[in-house]
Structures are given as structure tokens and as C-alpha cells.
Design a protein around this motif. Structure first.
Motif, PDB file in Angstrom:
ATOM      1  N   TRP A   1       0.782  -1.230   0.000  1.00  0.00           N
ATOM      2  CA  TRP A   1       0.000   0.000   0.000  1.00  0.00           C
ATOM      3  C   TRP A   1       0.815   1.282   0.000  1.00  0.00           C
ATOM      4  N   ASP A   2       2.086   1.229   0.362  1.00  0.00           N
ATOM      5  CA  ASP A   2       2.852   2.473   0.391  1.00  0.00           C
ATOM      6  C   ASP A   2       4.290   2.239  -0.035  1.00  0.00           C
ATOM      7  N   GLU A   3       5.043   3.316  -0.067  1.00  0.00           N
ATOM      8  CA  GLU A   3       6.446   3.259  -0.491  1.00  0.00           C
ATOM      9  C   GLU A   3       7.320   2.617   0.593  1.00  0.00           C
ATOM     10  N   THR A   4       8.528   2.288   0.221  1.00  0.00           N
ATOM     11  CA  THR A   4       9.493   1.712   1.143  1.00  0.00           C
ATOM     12  C   THR A   4       9.948   2.763   2.157  1.00  0.00           C
ATOM     13  N   ASP A   5      10.057   2.337   3.427  1.00  0.00           N
ATOM     14  CA  ASP A   5      10.552   3.181   4.524  1.00  0.00           C
ATOM     15  C   ASP A   5      11.874   2.582   5.005  1.00  0.00           C
ATOM     16  N   PRO A   6      12.962   2.767   4.251  1.00  0.00           N
ATOM     17  CA  PRO A   6      14.190   2.038   4.547  1.00  0.00           C
ATOM     18  C   PRO A   6      15.036   2.642   5.670  1.00  0.00           C
ATOM     19  N   PHE A   7      15.774   1.745   6.322  1.00  0.00           N
ATOM     20  CA  PHE A   7      16.835   2.135   7.250  1.00  0.00           C
ATOM     21  C   PHE A   7      17.968   1.138   7.103  1.00  0.00           C
ATOM     22  N   VAL A   8      19.155   1.517   7.570  1.00  0.00           N
ATOM     23  CA  VAL A   8      20.346   0.683   7.438  1.00  0.00           C
ATOM     24  C   VAL A   8      20.926   0.433   8.830  1.00  0.00           C
TER      25      VAL A   8
ATOM     26  N   ARG B   1      22.300   2.344  13.737  1.00  0.00           N
ATOM     27  CA  ARG B   1      21.119   2.310  12.870  1.00  0.00           C
ATOM     28  C   ARG B   1      20.910   3.714  12.309  1.00  0.00           C
ATOM     29  N   SER B   2      20.691   3.782  11.016  1.00  0.00           N
ATOM     30  CA  SER B   2      20.424   5.074  10.379  1.00  0.00           C
ATOM     31  C   SER B   2      19.005   5.524  10.696  1.00  0.00           C
ATOM     32  N   ALA B   3      18.711   6.724  10.306  1.00  0.00           N
ATOM     33  CA  ALA B   3      17.339   7.217  10.379  1.00  0.00           C
ATOM     34  C   ALA B   3      16.492   6.463   9.355  1.00  0.00           C
ATOM     35  N   THR B   4      15.214   6.344   9.635  1.00  0.00           N
ATOM     36  CA  THR B   4      14.284   5.770   8.674  1.00  0.00           C
ATOM     37  C   THR B   4      13.875   6.859   7.695  1.00  0.00           C
ATOM     38  N   LYS B   5      13.941   6.536   6.428  1.00  0.00           N
ATOM     39  CA  LYS B   5      13.544   7.484   5.378  1.00  0.00           C
ATOM     40  C   LYS B   5      12.128   7.127   4.922  1.00  0.00           C
ATOM     41  N   ASN B   6      11.139   7.775   5.525  1.00  0.00           N
ATOM     42  CA  ASN B   6       9.745   7.462   5.246  1.00  0.00           C
ATOM     43  C   ASN B   6       9.368   7.774   3.814  1.00  0.00           C
ATOM     44  N   ASN B   7       8.691   6.798   3.193  1.00  0.00           N
ATOM     45  CA  ASN B   7       8.224   6.921   1.806  1.00  0.00           C
ATOM     46  C   ASN B   7       9.340   7.343   0.857  1.00  0.00           C
ATOM     47  N   ALA B   8      10.527   6.769   1.045  1.00  0.00           N
ATOM     48  CA  ALA B   8      11.705   7.152   0.260  1.00  0.00           C
ATOM     49  C   ALA B   8      11.724   6.540  -1.131  1.00  0.00           C
ATOM     50  N   GLY B   9      10.930   5.511  -1.350  1.00  0.00           N
ATOM     51  CA  GLY B   9      10.941   4.886  -2.664  1.00  0.00           C
ATOM     52  C   GLY B   9      12.166   4.019  -2.862  1.00  0.00           C
ATOM     53  N   GLU B  10      12.538   3.833  -4.103  1.00  0.00           N
ATOM     54  CA  GLU B  10      13.611   2.873  -4.411  1.00  0.00           C
ATOM     55  C   GLU B  10      15.021   3.446  -4.350  1.00  0.00           C
ATOM     56  N   ASN B  11      15.178   4.753  -4.202  1.00  0.00           N
ATOM     57  CA  ASN B  11      16.504   5.377  -4.168  1.00  0.00           C
ATOM     58  C   ASN B  11      16.643   6.329  -2.968  1.00  0.00           C
TER      59      ASN B  11
ATOM     60  N   LEU C   1      26.739  -4.235   6.628  1.00  0.00           N
ATOM     61  CA  LEU C   1      25.588  -3.347   6.482  1.00  0.00           C
ATOM     62  C   LEU C   1      24.384  -4.174   6.064  1.00  0.00           C
ATOM     63  N   SER C   2      23.232  -3.850   6.624  1.00  0.00           N
ATOM     64  CA  SER C   2      21.973  -4.485   6.238  1.00  0.00           C
ATOM     65  C   SER C   2      20.927  -3.409   6.058  1.00  0.00           C
ATOM     66  N   ALA C   3      20.074  -3.569   5.067  1.00  0.00           N
ATOM     67  CA  ALA C   3      18.997  -2.620   4.806  1.00  0.00           C
ATOM     68  C   ALA C   3      17.660  -3.304   5.060  1.00  0.00           C
ATOM     69  N   TYR C   4      16.739  -2.540   5.664  1.00  0.00           N
ATOM     70  CA  TYR C   4      15.411  -3.044   5.998  1.00  0.00           C
ATOM     71  C   TYR C   4      14.358  -2.024   5.610  1.00  0.00           C
ATOM     72  N   ASP C   5      13.142  -2.521   5.399  1.00  0.00           N
ATOM     73  CA  ASP C   5      11.970  -1.669   5.230  1.00  0.00           C
ATOM     74  C   ASP C   5      11.252  -1.665   6.572  1.00  0.00           C
TER      75      ASP C   5
END
Length: 87
Positions: A21-28, A40-50, A70-74
């Protein structure tokens, strides 16, 4: 020899859309082998694919034999975070 390692997480590229339902909210997350210290990085809300972070992390007492992980998560608020990838 022990030293300080400074790591800047600049951006991610081609992250998959994992939520229906929404864009990726990634953090590393970042860690060093043999150390319990993790970042842990900040979460980038609705950041999309880049997503773009431009965050710098400092590891102290790092040896030449240590490895950086490094690991990336939504980020998900109700269910477990979705794994995107690692290196």
C-alpha cells in the motif's frame, strides 16, 4: 593496529517495493565483526527505491582484520521489518 573507522551511508539504489500500500521506509544497520557495537540510520519514510541518508557513523578500536557489515530493511510498524539486503 587499532584505529577509528568513519563510515558514511550516502544512498541506496534500486530498493524493491515491499509494501503493497505504500512506499518503502528504509533504514540501514551497521556493525563491525567481533564488536557488539551497532548503529542504525534514520528511517527514510516513503523514500521509494533510491533513498538518500548522508549519515556518518564512527567505529572506534577497529583492527585491520575486522569487517564492516551493512543491512537494509523496510521499517514496518505492525509486523517485523522486511529485509532488503546486506553486504
Amino acid at each position: 593496529t587499532m584505529s577509528v573507522l568513519n563510515v558514511t551511508v550516502e544512498r541506496g539504489e534500486n530498493f524493491p517495493k515491499l509494501d503493497m500500500w505504500d512506499e518503502t521506509d528504509p533504514f540501514v544497520t551497521l556493525g563491525i565483526s567481533g564488536s557488539s557495537r551497532k548503529f542504525r540510520s534514520a528511517t527514510k519514510n516513503n523514500a521509494g527505491e533510491n533513498p538518500i541518508w548522508r549519515e556518518t557513523f564512527h567505529f572506534s578500536a577497529v583492527s585491520d582484520e575486522d569487517s564492516l557489515y551493512l543491512s537494509a530493511y523496510d521499517e514496518d510498524t505492525i509486523t517485523n521489518h522486511d529485509f532488503i539486503g546486506s553486504c
